[in-house]
Scaffold this active site. Structure first.
Site, PDB file in Angstrom:
ATOM      1  N   ARG A   1       0.829  -1.214   0.000  1.00 15.98           N
ATOM      2  CA  ARG A   1       0.000   0.000   0.000  1.00 15.98           C
ATOM      3  C   ARG A   1       0.864   1.266   0.000  1.00 15.98           C
ATOM      4  NH1 ARG A   1      -2.837   2.540   4.815  1.00 15.98           N
ATOM      5  NH2 ARG A   1      -4.184   4.140   3.904  1.00 15.98           N
TER       6      ARG A   1
ATOM      7  N   HIS B   1       0.586   4.002  -2.944  1.00 17.38           N
ATOM      8  CA  HIS B   1       0.147   5.368  -2.659  1.00 17.38           C
ATOM      9  C   HIS B   1       1.213   6.393  -3.023  1.00 17.38           C
ATOM     10  CE1 HIS B   1      -3.654   4.980  -0.043  1.00 17.38           C
ATOM     11  NE2 HIS B   1      -3.517   3.882  -0.770  1.00 17.38           N
TER      12      HIS B   1
ATOM     13  N   HIS C   1      -6.104  -6.218  -3.963  1.00 12.51           N
ATOM     14  CA  HIS C   1      -7.014  -6.345  -2.827  1.00 12.51           C
ATOM     15  C   HIS C   1      -7.173  -7.790  -2.379  1.00 12.51           C
ATOM     16  CE1 HIS C   1      -9.171  -2.208  -3.400  1.00 12.51           C
ATOM     17  NE2 HIS C   1      -7.946  -2.104  -2.916  1.00 12.51           N
TER      18      HIS C   1
ATOM     19  N   TRP D   1     -10.572  -8.487   2.572  1.00 17.12           N
ATOM     20  CA  TRP D   1     -11.231  -8.850   1.309  1.00 17.12           C
ATOM     21  C   TRP D   1     -11.364 -10.370   1.184  1.00 17.12           C
ATOM     22  CZ3 TRP D   1      -7.963  -4.580   1.439  1.00 17.12           C
ATOM     23  CH2 TRP D   1      -8.478  -3.382   0.931  1.00 17.12           C
TER      24      TRP D   1
ATOM     25  N   ASP E   1     -14.790  -1.967  -5.655  1.00 15.58           N
ATOM     26  CA  ASP E   1     -14.567  -3.362  -6.070  1.00 15.58           C
ATOM     27  C   ASP E   1     -15.791  -3.889  -6.817  1.00 15.58           C
ATOM     28  OD1 ASP E   1     -12.068  -3.475  -4.710  1.00 15.58           O
ATOM     29  OD2 ASP E   1     -13.091  -3.980  -2.843  1.00 15.58           O
TER      30      ASP E   1
END
Length: 295
Positions: A60, A64, A187, A203, A247
């Site tokens: 992540r 980002h 994810h 998830w 999603d």
């Protein structure tokens, strides 16, 4: 994210220092010594991954940092801008100080032989492979931007929005529909934390395993709006996994759904397409990266 265990970080980094010294001593060229630095970084990152179970948050962080790029003016991209307080405090970056704190001792130990931007991106690809995902080629050479080059908030996806928003955000960076869906497959790892994003839950039922379960679950599980939340997230009432509105949007769009179906059936293709798209993401805005380092 699963509960993180304690680790003996001083021992890890002391070992890395020796590792760097040995490889550097025997190196005959700058490129060889650079390889030594990245191998040392990989060793230290891997130890942190094993002790902290932090693979998802390292991915992540890499995403980002890189996902701020704009092809219109060439601004943004992976330049470690979260070193600066205003970018670190963007709401979308909440919680990433944890990932940065895990990597900071490694950066200090390597004594600036690797830029912070390179280290963050390299940690992302090491984490992906560590969790069972594909090997992503890595080309070093990123520079750490000064504060004056920070990009404004709002360049990362809003998880409450749909396919048109995803196309706007990823299109700004030059991604196709297929690449959008492939990147969305990340994810398959990690979970949301309510105090960071407003969303909550994993998830998949194996959040530290990188595979194509995200796509399989998206298609096969029964998803209902979680009425206990006020953000539109979905839940599976059997195993308590969740999906974001963005999603579910992959199923609402016919073109994107085709890719979801393909990746659910063919993990090898997902891995190949993800590795290509993730490398592209990491290299956006960089025209002078060096050849891939063996790692």
């Amino acid at each position: 994210m699963p509960k993180q265990q304690n680790s003996n970080l001083p021992a890890i980094f002391a070992g890395t220092t020796v590792f760097v010294f040995i490889l550097y001593f025997f190196s005959g060229s700058g490129s060889t010594s650079q390889t030594a630095h990245f191998l040392a970084a990989k060793r230290a990152i891997t130890e942190v991954l094993r002790s902290k179970n932090c693979g998802p948050i390292l991915v992540r962080l890499a995403w980002h940092d890189a996902g701020t790029f704009s092809k219109a003016d060439g601004t943004g991209g992976s330049h470690a801008s979260m070193r600066h307080r205003d970018v670190a405090n963007h709401p979308a970056n909440a919680g990433l100080e944890i990932a940065r704190s895990f990597l900071e001792p490694i950066r200090r130990n390597l004594d600036e032989s690797i830029s912070t931007a390179d280290l963050w991106q390299f940690a992302g690809v090491v984490a992906i492979e560590h969790m069972g995902g594909p090997h992503v080629p890595f080309r070093p050479g990123r520079t750490d931007y000064p504060e004056a080059k920070n990009t404004p908030d709002g360049r990362l996806p809003d998880a409450k929005k749909g396919a048109s928003h995803l196309r706007d955000i990823f299109g700004r960076m030059g991604f196709t529909d297929g690449e959008i869906v492939a990147l969305g497959g990340a994810h398959t790892i990690g979970k949301c934390h309510k105090e960071r994003s407003g969303f909550d839950g994993p998830w998949t039922d194996a959040p530290l395993k990188f595979d194509n379960s995200f796509f399989k679950d998206l298609l096969k599980k029964n998803w209902v709006v979680n009425t206990d939340m006020d953000n539109g997230q979905f839940k599976n009432e059997v195993d308590k996994t969740m999906m974001l509105p963005s999603d579910m949007a992959l199923l609402d769009d016919p073109t994107m759904k085709t890719y979801v179906e393909t990746y659910a059936k063919d993990q090898k293709k997902f891995f190949n397409d993800f590795a290509s798209a993730f490398q592209k993401l990491q290299e956006l805005g960089h025209s002078k990266l060096q050849p891939p380092v063996p790692w």
